[in-house]
Write an enzyme that holds these catalytic residues in place. Sequence first.
Site, PDB file in Angstrom:
ATOM      1  N   THR A 158      11.279 -10.029  10.918  1.00  0.00           N
ATOM      2  CA  THR A 158      10.005  -9.577  10.706  1.00  0.00           C
ATOM      3  C   THR A 158       9.084 -10.791  10.886  1.00  0.00           C
ATOM      4  O   THR A 158       9.512 -12.071  10.490  1.00  0.00           O
ATOM      5  CB  THR A 158       9.834  -9.078   9.234  1.00  0.00           C
ATOM      6  OG1 THR A 158      10.477  -7.776   9.207  1.00  0.00           O
ATOM      7  CG2 THR A 158       8.305  -8.885   8.812  1.00  0.00           C
ATOM      8  N   VAL A 187       7.513   3.910   5.919  1.00  0.00           N
ATOM      9  CA  VAL A 187       6.618   2.673   6.256  1.00  0.00           C
ATOM     10  C   VAL A 187       7.042   1.842   5.044  1.00  0.00           C
ATOM     11  O   VAL A 187       7.129   2.281   3.825  1.00  0.00           O
ATOM     12  CB  VAL A 187       5.158   3.499   5.828  1.00  0.00           C
ATOM     13  CG1 VAL A 187       4.205   2.182   5.829  1.00  0.00           C
ATOM     14  CG2 VAL A 187       4.818   4.354   7.008  1.00  0.00           C
ATOM     15  N   GLY A 188       7.285   0.611   5.332  1.00  0.00           N
ATOM     16  CA  GLY A 188       7.472  -0.453   4.525  1.00  0.00           C
ATOM     17  C   GLY A 188       6.558  -1.320   3.830  1.00  0.00           C
ATOM     18  O   GLY A 188       5.092  -1.046   4.412  1.00  0.00           O
TER      19      GLY A 188
HETATM   20  N1  ASP Z   1      10.026  -5.995   5.050  1.00  0.00           N
HETATM   21  C1  ASP Z   1      10.593  -5.396   5.968  1.00  0.00           C
HETATM   22  C2  ASP Z   1      10.437  -3.952   5.901  1.00  0.00           C
HETATM   23  O1  ASP Z   1      11.059  -3.743   4.855  1.00  0.00           O
HETATM   24  C3  ASP Z   1      11.605  -5.861   6.897  1.00  0.00           C
HETATM   25  C4  ASP Z   1      11.940  -7.330   6.750  1.00  0.00           C
HETATM   26  O2  ASP Z   1      11.090  -8.127   6.462  1.00  0.00           O
HETATM   27  O3  ASP Z   1      12.954  -7.905   7.344  1.00  0.00           O
HETATM   28  O4  ASP Z   1      10.064  -3.187   6.499  1.00  0.00           O
END
Ligand code: ASP
Length: 274
Positions: A158, A187-188
């Site tokens: 990310t 959705v994260g």
């Molecule tokens: N935070 C991101 C999500 O959960 C993934 C990541 O940062 O690796 O969508």
Amino acid sequence: MRLALAVHGGAGRADPELAAAQAEGLERAARRGMERLCSGGAALDAVVEAVACLEDDENFNAGYGSVLTSEGTVEMDASVMDGQSLAAGAVGAVAGVRHPVRLALEILRRTPHILIAGPSARRLAEAWGLELCPPEALVAPRQRQRFEDRAESRSAGTVGAVALDGQGHVAAATSTGGVSGKLPGRVGDSAVIGAGTYADDSAGAVSATGCGEAIIKAALSKSLCELLHGGIAPERAAAIAIGEFARRLAGEAGLIAVDRFGRIGYAANAAHMS
Ligand code: ASP
């Protein structure tokens, strides 16, 4: 006035094969953002430029190179926040848009809303003349292979950026393909203001990475901003925020932060954060 910018390339499992390429990509992105700041640009534009640069880089889990959903598709989340006005924009589960972070910026600028998700977000990108592509054009061979191998671990990738500009304003941006094997429509935190991204001129700017569900529960970026608001230096504030996160929740996370004085800090409880 001091200028400052920091970028990250995600927290999670380190991939030694990608380490050199990721370091190069991050440096390129940081330079791109810093050029903006040095020519008098706003922090908001600098973080968007830095993150867009990383969305083009297949070595990161954002834009081209995003991880795949349980159905083998790419769905991306991104958000931006302007510390001067507290204006924010975000996209969730969007497909077929080259630079989700630019779409998040246009949502901030052109709508009264904060978060637009799914096909409607892509339609806005089309109406506003942003660069589109067939959804499958964002599937990089490496991610297709990981999908076919059913690779389990959450690899880092990310991306995010925080900056302080010459006017004393801060901004933050974050972009991701999310977590591999996620359900379509998930959705994260990277699309959630206060969780994956936060910026407030009275405190600083933060971009988070890691286990999105846990980061949302902790409102992690906003929590760190509250510590910055209290005058704690970013390096120590980030360590406190991650410590509290790890005490309360299962999962990995990483943070970068800049405060209103241009001091930078980061912390992670993951094995690796670039
Ligand atoms: N935070 C991101 C999500 O959960 C993934 C990541 O940062 O690796 O969508």
